[in-house]
Design an enzyme around this catalytic site. Structure first.
Site, mmCIF file in Angstrom:
data_model
loop_
_atom_site.group_PDB
_atom_site.id
_atom_site.type_symbol
_atom_site.label_atom_id
_atom_site.label_comp_id
_atom_site.label_asym_id
_atom_site.label_seq_id
_atom_site.Cartn_x
_atom_site.Cartn_y
_atom_site.Cartn_z
ATOM 1 N N ARG A 167 0.920 -1.208 -0.142
ATOM 2 C CA ARG A 167 -0.076 0.224 0.008
ATOM 3 C C ARG A 167 0.846 1.251 0.053
ATOM 4 N NH1 ARG A 167 -3.720 -3.823 3.018
ATOM 5 N NH2 ARG A 167 -2.123 -3.870 4.371
ATOM 6 N N HIS A 211 9.164 8.297 14.779
ATOM 7 C CA HIS A 211 8.303 7.296 14.342
ATOM 8 C C HIS A 211 6.724 7.931 13.941
ATOM 9 C CE1 HIS A 211 6.767 2.847 14.510
ATOM 10 N NE2 HIS A 211 6.029 3.574 13.818
ATOM 11 N N ARG A 232 10.343 -0.120 9.299
ATOM 12 C CA ARG A 232 10.448 -0.631 10.717
ATOM 13 C C ARG A 232 12.173 -0.585 10.690
ATOM 14 N NH1 ARG A 232 6.168 0.281 11.854
ATOM 15 N NH2 ARG A 232 4.823 -1.046 12.915
ATOM 16 N N GLU A 253 13.009 1.619 19.904
ATOM 17 C CA GLU A 253 12.561 2.814 20.013
ATOM 18 C C GLU A 253 12.119 3.256 21.591
ATOM 19 O OE1 GLU A 253 9.247 3.081 17.232
ATOM 20 O OE2 GLU A 253 10.500 3.212 15.642
ATOM 21 N N CYS A 288 11.210 4.385 6.566
ATOM 22 C CA CYS A 288 10.157 4.905 7.049
ATOM 23 C C CYS A 288 9.045 3.810 7.348
ATOM 24 C CB CYS A 288 9.291 6.090 6.319
ATOM 25 S SG CYS A 288 10.358 7.443 6.207
HETATM 26 N N1 LIG Z 1 6.863 4.892 9.936
HETATM 27 C C1 LIG Z 1 5.336 4.464 10.171
HETATM 28 O O1 LIG Z 1 4.585 5.289 11.070
HETATM 29 C C2 LIG Z 1 4.880 3.515 9.373
HETATM 30 C C3 LIG Z 1 3.213 3.650 9.040
HETATM 31 C C4 LIG Z 1 2.740 2.507 8.486
HETATM 32 C C5 LIG Z 1 3.483 1.374 8.016
HETATM 33 N N2 LIG Z 1 4.738 1.324 8.549
HETATM 34 C C6 LIG Z 1 5.304 0.170 8.291
HETATM 35 O O2 LIG Z 1 5.510 0.073 6.770
HETATM 36 C C7 LIG Z 1 5.151 -1.451 6.538
HETATM 37 C C8 LIG Z 1 4.545 -1.569 5.124
HETATM 38 O O3 LIG Z 1 3.114 -1.202 5.119
HETATM 39 P P1 LIG Z 1 2.143 -1.150 4.066
HETATM 40 O O4 LIG Z 1 0.985 -0.707 4.606
HETATM 41 O O5 LIG Z 1 2.661 -0.860 2.709
HETATM 42 O O6 LIG Z 1 2.064 -2.689 4.178
HETATM 43 P P2 LIG Z 1 1.790 -3.782 2.815
HETATM 44 O O7 LIG Z 1 1.413 -5.149 3.514
HETATM 45 O O8 LIG Z 1 0.554 -2.987 1.946
HETATM 46 O O9 LIG Z 1 2.904 -3.816 2.170
HETATM 47 C C9 LIG Z 1 4.058 -4.631 2.435
HETATM 48 C C10 LIG Z 1 4.724 -4.878 1.119
HETATM 49 O O10 LIG Z 1 5.942 -5.678 1.640
HETATM 50 C C11 LIG Z 1 6.172 -6.619 0.538
HETATM 51 N N3 LIG Z 1 7.207 -7.685 1.245
HETATM 52 C C12 LIG Z 1 7.036 -8.458 1.899
HETATM 53 N N4 LIG Z 1 8.007 -9.319 2.308
HETATM 54 C C13 LIG Z 1 9.050 -8.442 1.525
HETATM 55 C C14 LIG Z 1 10.427 -8.940 1.210
HETATM 56 N N5 LIG Z 1 10.970 -9.915 1.844
HETATM 57 N N6 LIG Z 1 11.035 -8.306 0.340
HETATM 58 C C15 LIG Z 1 10.312 -7.250 -0.352
HETATM 59 N N7 LIG Z 1 9.044 -7.124 0.061
HETATM 60 C C16 LIG Z 1 8.459 -7.869 0.480
HETATM 61 C C17 LIG Z 1 4.854 -7.328 0.603
HETATM 62 O O11 LIG Z 1 4.943 -8.247 -0.593
HETATM 63 C C18 LIG Z 1 3.870 -5.998 0.542
HETATM 64 O O12 LIG Z 1 3.668 -5.851 -0.975
HETATM 65 C C19 LIG Z 1 4.176 -1.993 7.709
HETATM 66 O O13 LIG Z 1 4.294 -3.434 7.961
HETATM 67 C C20 LIG Z 1 4.764 -1.273 8.826
HETATM 68 O O14 LIG Z 1 5.687 -1.918 9.283
HETATM 69 C C21 LIG Z 1 5.281 2.265 9.146
HETATM 70 O O1 LIG Z 2 2.772 0.217 11.459
HETATM 71 C C1 LIG Z 2 2.190 1.300 11.672
HETATM 72 O O2 LIG Z 2 1.062 1.650 11.430
HETATM 73 C C2 LIG Z 2 2.997 2.649 12.059
HETATM 74 O O3 LIG Z 2 4.300 2.186 12.474
HETATM 75 C C3 LIG Z 2 2.155 3.491 12.772
HETATM 76 O O4 LIG Z 2 2.572 3.274 14.127
HETATM 77 P P1 LIG Z 2 2.166 3.972 15.291
HETATM 78 O O5 LIG Z 2 0.571 3.620 15.356
HETATM 79 O O6 LIG Z 2 2.936 3.643 16.509
HETATM 80 O O7 LIG Z 2 2.160 5.489 14.814
#
Ligand SMILES: NC(=O)c1ccc[n+]([C@@H]2O[C@H](COP(=O)([O-])OP(=O)(O)OC[C@H]3O[C@@H](n4cnc5c(N)ncnc54)[C@H](O)[C@@H]3O)[C@@H](O)[C@H]2O)c1
Ligand SMILES: O=C(O)[C@H](O)COP(=O)(O)O
Length: 527
Positions: free
Chosen positions: A148, A276, A229, A258, A227
């Site tokens: 996404r 974060h 993990r 963290e 951005c």
């Molecule tokens: N910084 C923040 O506040 C924040 C916010 C939202 C999400 N996140 C992190 O971002 C990550 C991704 O979010 P998302 O909504 O896009 O998730 P998502 O599940 O939509 O997308 C994750 C993608 O990673 C791919 N993937 C899985 N294993 C892989 C690998 N070994 N190599 C390459 N690609 C691989 C999957 O196929 C998928 O398309 C979340 O899991 C979360 O940890 C961080």
């Molecule tokens: O995985 C997530 O949705 C993001 O890392 C957001 O984490 P937070 O809810 O602690 O902001």
């Protein structure tokens, strides 16, 4: 009253569905503050600050659902939850846009040295030549993880005139073509990218996915962003290669630990960082809070959830259609379990008729839920049914057939135990409800609910009367009675229902009667 612990900072405006429910009491405390209340918690809502360990799960015996107001669930011991039959849900798309925008903001800030320039101004400096940046336009952006967030970043990058290279083992070539991106193996992407951003979950496969070895294959002067993990990019390797000048700079929103107190990366001028904040917008927090509140309330009200991590996704519409069979087969499982108080090593389910319109696996899980309910303290539901069956050496088989025996749907469960086998068949009839129509090859017809007595005996004059006399002498009123036999003078069956469960004393006296082969008290709780 459901006790719901909101253990992290979750936007109150999004918790409206829970706050408005008369069935819910919200406790807004950390797990430490709520330690004396954990035993009564039915649901826990978290973000990333709370780590839901197996130990914490064990301290909440009433826990039914864990809700992650966000995407990443690496802070939740999902296997431990599954083992306990606890559903884990998240808000998979509530903060997608916010995180994509934050990533892009970090990318622009990194390439134009915005934090550093601001700090310089604050120090009374006017060092314009010190902050010569780099355009995003025309650069190769390497996206690792095209889900996404990765996809939203790709869209924005293309608008900025960037060439988008992606690595994602689960990305189809059709989708890559549709998105207008170039799908590459990771090794190739790293050699071509000017800027690399990671957007995968943190899993055993993605931990240290980007490390010194493959970073050394990158262009000298490459920029990195994380951005997603902390830990996907090895932090020590990143630090070392920045110090050595191989990597020009990095933008980091997440850290392996963290908060990253005293983290060495924060000492470097070419590293910009945020605590974060990817999902920290008014919009994202309202989205994720609303989504998890609705999921929790739906689940506690016995409705299906739509964003479960460890439960098959099923829509409310489909669940409404499958629910009659779901309840029928759960009662069948309970009858089998209570009619065979012995080790059972194999259960086979045969589905026929309109029940085949649905995913029967959720029905088989309901059967197991009913079967184990009278045998185990651990709650068994669709989440952990197959896991518990496997742990207990119970083999589960599913079959289908066209034989509905004149009914519109027909389910047969066959159980093989240490000493004998039991077969039971049921059907759901509109306006009549669940019916058990065959029990151990006897034709019968009863509604599987309430306080039952299943008696198998020889077909001899007076047996039914003697059973009735003992019941009457003890003031037990027979509500319904079904009898059947295979042939005159052969084996026969009685199925009786009562207003209240029969006492052990009555059961003992009934078992002493001549011609009784066996009898079992069966208690079926209503759906
Ligand atoms: N910084 C923040 O506040 C924040 C916010 C939202 C999400 N996140 C992190 O971002 C990550 C991704 O979010 P998302 O909504 O896009 O998730 P998502 O599940 O939509 O997308 C994750 C993608 O990673 C791919 N993937 C899985 N294993 C892989 C690998 N070994 N190599 C390459 N690609 C691989 C999957 O196929 C998928 O398309 C979340 O899991 C979360 O940890 C961080
Ligand atoms: O995985 C997530 O949705 C993001 O890392 C957001 O984490 P937070 O809810 O602690 O902001």
């Amino acid at each position: 009253m459901y006790q719901i612990l909101v253990a992290d900072a979750i936007k109150p405006e999004g918790l409206g569905p829970l706050l408005e429910s008369p069935k819910v009491h919200l406790i807004e405390k950390t797990v430490v503050e709520a330690k004396h209340q954990l035993h009564e918690i039915d649901a826990i809502l978290v973000r990333s600050a709370t780590t839901v360990t197996e130990e914490l799960i064990s301290s909440m015996p009433n826990l039914k659902i864990i809700a992650r107001a966000g995407v990443g669930i690496d802070n939740i011991d999902v296997p431990a939850a599954t083992k306990r039959g606890i559903v884990v849900v998240n808000a998979p798309d509530g903060n997608t846009i916010s995180t994509a925008e934050h990533t892009f903001a970090m990318m622009a800030a990194l390439m134009r040295h915005i934090p550093q320039a601001r700090a310089s101004l604050k120090n009374g400096e006017w060092k314009r030549s010190s902050f010569i940046g780099t355009e995003l336009y025309g650069k190769n952006l390497g996206i690792v993880g095209m889900g996404r967030i990765g996809s939203e970043i790709a869209k924005r990058a293309k608008v900025f005139g960037m060439d988008v290279l992606v690595y994602d083992p689960f990305l189809t070539s059709d989708r890559a073509k549709k998105m207008g991106v170039t799908s590459l193996e990771l090794a190739k992407l790293l050699t071509l990218a000017d800027i690399i951003t990671v957007h995968t979950p943190l899993t055993p496969e993605t931990r240290n996915l980007i490390n010194k070895k493959n970073l050394l294959t990158c262009k000298k002067g490459v920029y990195l962003l994380n951005c997603a993990r902390g830990g996907i990019i090895n932090e020590e390797d990143l630090y070392e290669l920045i110090i050595k000048g191989h990597i020009a700079g990095a933008a980091i929103d997440v850290f392996a630990e963290e908060p990253p107190l005293g983290h060495q990366l924060l000492e470097l001028d070419s590293v910009i960082a945020t605590p974060h904040l990817g999902a920290s917008t008014k919009e994202a927090q309202l989205n994720v809070a609303t989504q998890v509140a609705q999921e929790v309330l739906s689940f506690l009200n016995g409705n299906p959830v739509t964003s479960s991590i460890n439960l098959p996704a099923i829509s409310k519409e489909v669940f409404a259609k499958v629910q009659p069979f779901y309840e029928l087969i759960k009662q069948m499982g309970s009858i089998v379990s209570q009619s065979m108080p012995e080790g059972i090593h194999e259960i086979t389910v045969n589905y026929a008729g309109e029940v085949l319109d649905f995913d029967t696996s959720i029905l088989t899980k309901s059967l197991l839920s009913g079967f184990f309910k009278s045998r185990l303290d651990v709650p068994v539901n669709e989440v952990n049914a197959f896991l518990i069956a496997k742990e207990r050496g119970l083999t589960i088989g599913e079959k289908t057939s066209h034989d509905t025996f004149g009914y519109s749907n027909f389910i047969t469960v066959t159980a093989k135990g240490d000493n004998r086998q039991l077969g039971i068949s049921g059907t759901y009839v509109d306006h009549y409800g669940s019916r058990i129509v065959r029990l151990n090859d006897f034709t019968i017809d009863f509604h599987p609910e309430g306080n039952l007595l299943y008696v198998q005996h020889m077909d001899r004059p007076g047996v039914i009367g003697r059973v009735g006399k003992i019941l009457g002498d003890h003031g037990e009123n027979i509500a319904t009675m079904q009898v059947g036999r295979k042939q005159a003078g052969g084996e026969a069956i009685m199925l009786l229902s009562f207003d209240n469960p029969l006492s052990d004393d009555i059961l003992r006296k009934l078992k002493q009667l001549d011609d009784i082969t066996f009898l079992y008290r069966i208690t079926l709780h209503g759906s």
